[in-house]
Motif scaffolding. Sequence first.
Motif, short mmCIF file in Angstrom:
data_model
loop_
_atom_site.label_atom_id
_atom_site.label_comp_id
_atom_site.label_asym_id
_atom_site.label_seq_id
_atom_site.Cartn_x
_atom_site.Cartn_y
_atom_site.Cartn_z
N SER A 10 -19.83 4.45 7.53
CA SER A 10 -20.06 3.08 8.23
C SER A 10 -20.52 2.32 7.26
CB SER A 10 -20.85 2.86 9.65
OG SER A 10 -20.06 3.04 10.64
N ASP A 11 -21.56 2.87 6.47
CA ASP A 11 -22.54 2.16 5.03
C ASP A 11 -21.32 1.86 4.29
OD1 ASP A 11 -24.71 0.98 4.09
OD2 ASP A 11 -24.19 2.58 2.75
N TYR A 12 -20.27 2.93 3.86
CA TYR A 12 -19.59 3.45 2.83
C TYR A 12 -18.59 2.07 2.73
CZ TYR A 12 -16.02 4.34 -0.62
OH TYR A 12 -15.66 5.07 -1.60
N VAL A 13 -17.52 2.23 4.19
CA VAL A 13 -17.03 0.84 3.97
C VAL A 13 -17.68 -0.06 3.70
CG1 VAL A 13 -15.47 2.50 5.49
CG2 VAL A 13 -16.53 0.66 6.63
N GLY A 14 -18.76 -0.59 3.41
CA GLY A 14 -19.02 -2.10 3.79
C GLY A 14 -20.14 -2.75 2.39
N ILE A 15 -19.55 -1.37 1.21
CA ILE A 15 -20.47 -1.37 -0.32
C ILE A 15 -19.23 -1.12 -0.84
CG2 ILE A 15 -22.61 -0.50 0.81
CD1 ILE A 15 -21.82 2.00 -0.83
N VAL A 16 -17.59 -0.65 -0.59
CA VAL A 16 -17.01 -0.77 -0.89
C VAL A 16 -15.91 -1.68 -0.28
CG1 VAL A 16 -14.84 1.34 -1.97
CG2 VAL A 16 -17.35 1.73 -2.13
N SER A 17 -15.14 -2.35 -1.74
CA SER A 17 -13.47 -2.74 -0.71
C SER A 17 -12.75 -2.07 -1.17
CB SER A 17 -13.78 -3.99 -2.20
OG SER A 17 -12.57 -4.78 -2.03
N LYS A 18 -11.51 -2.10 -1.14
CA LYS A 18 -10.09 -1.55 -0.86
C LYS A 18 -9.81 -2.33 -1.86
CE LYS A 18 -6.08 0.02 1.57
NZ LYS A 18 -5.05 0.14 2.56
N ALA A 19 -10.38 -3.32 -1.93
CA ALA A 19 -9.81 -4.22 -3.38
C ALA A 19 -10.14 -2.95 -4.55
CB ALA A 19 -9.43 -5.33 -3.88
N LYS A 20 -11.06 -2.40 -4.77
CA LYS A 20 -11.20 -1.77 -5.67
C LYS A 20 -11.08 -0.30 -5.98
CE LYS A 20 -14.64 -4.99 -7.76
NZ LYS A 20 -15.95 -5.68 -7.54
N GLU A 21 -11.25 0.16 -5.02
CA GLU A 21 -10.96 1.31 -4.31
C GLU A 21 -10.02 1.95 -2.98
OE1 GLU A 21 -10.28 5.16 -4.03
OE2 GLU A 21 -12.19 4.77 -5.30
N PRO A 22 -8.31 1.84 -3.58
CA PRO A 22 -7.65 2.11 -2.74
C PRO A 22 -7.20 2.69 -1.50
CG PRO A 22 -6.48 1.64 -5.05
CD PRO A 22 -8.52 2.12 -4.62
N ASN A 23 -8.29 4.18 -1.78
CA ASN A 23 -8.70 5.26 -1.53
C ASN A 23 -9.86 5.02 -0.57
OD1 ASN A 23 -6.38 6.13 -2.08
ND2 ASN A 23 -7.12 7.78 -3.92
N LYS A 24 -10.41 4.54 0.05
CA LYS A 24 -10.70 4.05 0.32
C LYS A 24 -11.61 4.47 2.03
CE LYS A 24 -13.33 -0.02 2.93
NZ LYS A 24 -13.83 -1.24 2.80
N ILE A 25 -10.52 4.60 2.85
CA ILE A 25 -10.66 5.37 4.29
C ILE A 25 -10.45 6.45 4.10
CG2 ILE A 25 -9.36 5.49 6.21
CD1 ILE A 25 -10.44 2.61 6.07
N ALA A 26 -9.70 6.91 3.25
CA ALA A 26 -9.92 8.99 2.84
C ALA A 26 -11.01 9.37 2.98
CB ALA A 26 -8.49 9.10 2.01
N LYS A 27 -11.90 8.51 0.87
CA LYS A 27 -12.98 9.06 0.92
C LYS A 27 -14.08 8.30 2.06
CE LYS A 27 -15.25 8.69 -3.07
NZ LYS A 27 -14.96 7.81 -4.28
N ALA A 28 -13.88 7.92 2.97
CA ALA A 28 -14.41 7.37 4.10
C ALA A 28 -14.03 8.69 4.87
CB ALA A 28 -14.56 6.07 4.49
N GLY A 29 -13.52 9.41 5.21
CA GLY A 29 -13.26 10.54 6.14
C GLY A 29 -12.98 10.32 7.10
N LEU A 30 -12.08 8.81 7.16
CA LEU A 30 -11.30 8.17 8.99
C LEU A 30 -10.14 8.95 8.36
CD1 LEU A 30 -13.34 4.70 8.25
CD2 LEU A 30 -14.09 6.85 9.86
N HIS A 31 -9.72 8.42 10.39
CA HIS A 31 -8.44 8.79 10.43
C HIS A 31 -7.99 7.61 11.59
CE1 HIS A 31 -9.96 12.87 9.27
NE2 HIS A 31 -9.36 13.01 8.81
N PRO A 32 -7.15 6.57 10.82
CA PRO A 32 -6.89 5.71 11.29
C PRO A 32 -5.31 6.06 12.28
CG PRO A 32 -5.95 5.24 9.31
CD PRO A 32 -6.58 6.54 9.24
N PHE A 33 -5.26 5.55 13.10
CA PHE A 33 -4.19 5.30 14.03
C PHE A 33 -3.82 3.74 14.70
CE2 PHE A 33 -7.71 6.81 17.23
CZ PHE A 33 -7.12 6.10 17.97
N LYS A 34 -2.29 3.56 14.99
CA LYS A 34 -2.25 2.44 15.37
C LYS A 34 -2.52 1.87 16.87
CE LYS A 34 1.42 -1.07 15.09
NZ LYS A 34 0.92 -1.78 15.61
N SER A 35 -3.20 0.69 16.81
CA SER A 35 -3.27 0.71 18.37
C SER A 35 -2.02 0.02 18.93
CB SER A 35 -4.30 -0.90 18.44
OG SER A 35 -4.10 -1.34 19.72
N ASP A 36 -1.22 0.15 20.30
CA ASP A 36 -0.69 -0.22 21.17
C ASP A 36 -1.04 -0.94 21.75
OD1 ASP A 36 -2.39 0.25 23.11
OD2 ASP A 36 -0.98 2.24 24.12
#
Length: 187
Positions: A76-102
């Motif tokens: 949670s802290d990581y996704v607040g201090i790093v922008s996806k514009a500068k770190e394209p692999n931000k979600i994977a690096k944070a260890g998050l596993h996304p899935f689409k809302s229905d």
Amino acid sequence: MRKDLGKQTYMFPMPVLIIGTFDEKGEPDAMNAAWGGIYDYHQITVSLGGHVSTDNIRKNKAFTISFATRKTVVASDYVGIVSKAKEPNKIAKAGLHPFKSDKVNAPLFEEYPLTLECKLVSLDGEMGEGGTLIGEIVNVSADESILTDGKIDIKKLEPLAFDGANGKYHVIGEEVADAFKIGFKLK
């Protein structure tokens, strides 16, 4: 004796909110925001600066709000201090596993047990700028691990609060009284 602290943005507690969005390619993003709360019945508001997420919300007209927890404090802290514009692999690096809302065109994340799925009501400010985000809550998604008798159990959730005065995260959870009942002692 009281001491004046001047103009400050102190509000206690401030929930640590994780905003989930998809970009134009359908790639997920997440950002940490603490300046948010209930706006109206079935609506939430968050004060945002100009972010990748802000542009994504304008494009998709949807977003999710997850509550950061003790277990997710590092991500949670990581996704607040790093922008996806500068770190394209931000979600994977944070260890998050996304899935689409229905329910809306936005991601949920397996790691966050409580999420509000929202449609955009308004976001003032121009593209690339921030503004006041208002969303309609169309669904609340909760992992069964945080429920007791079908209700959200704050002790199991262990949500984070941001202490803006000291730059710290705290866990909320101690029960002190029954709301809308304890005051009757004074009647």
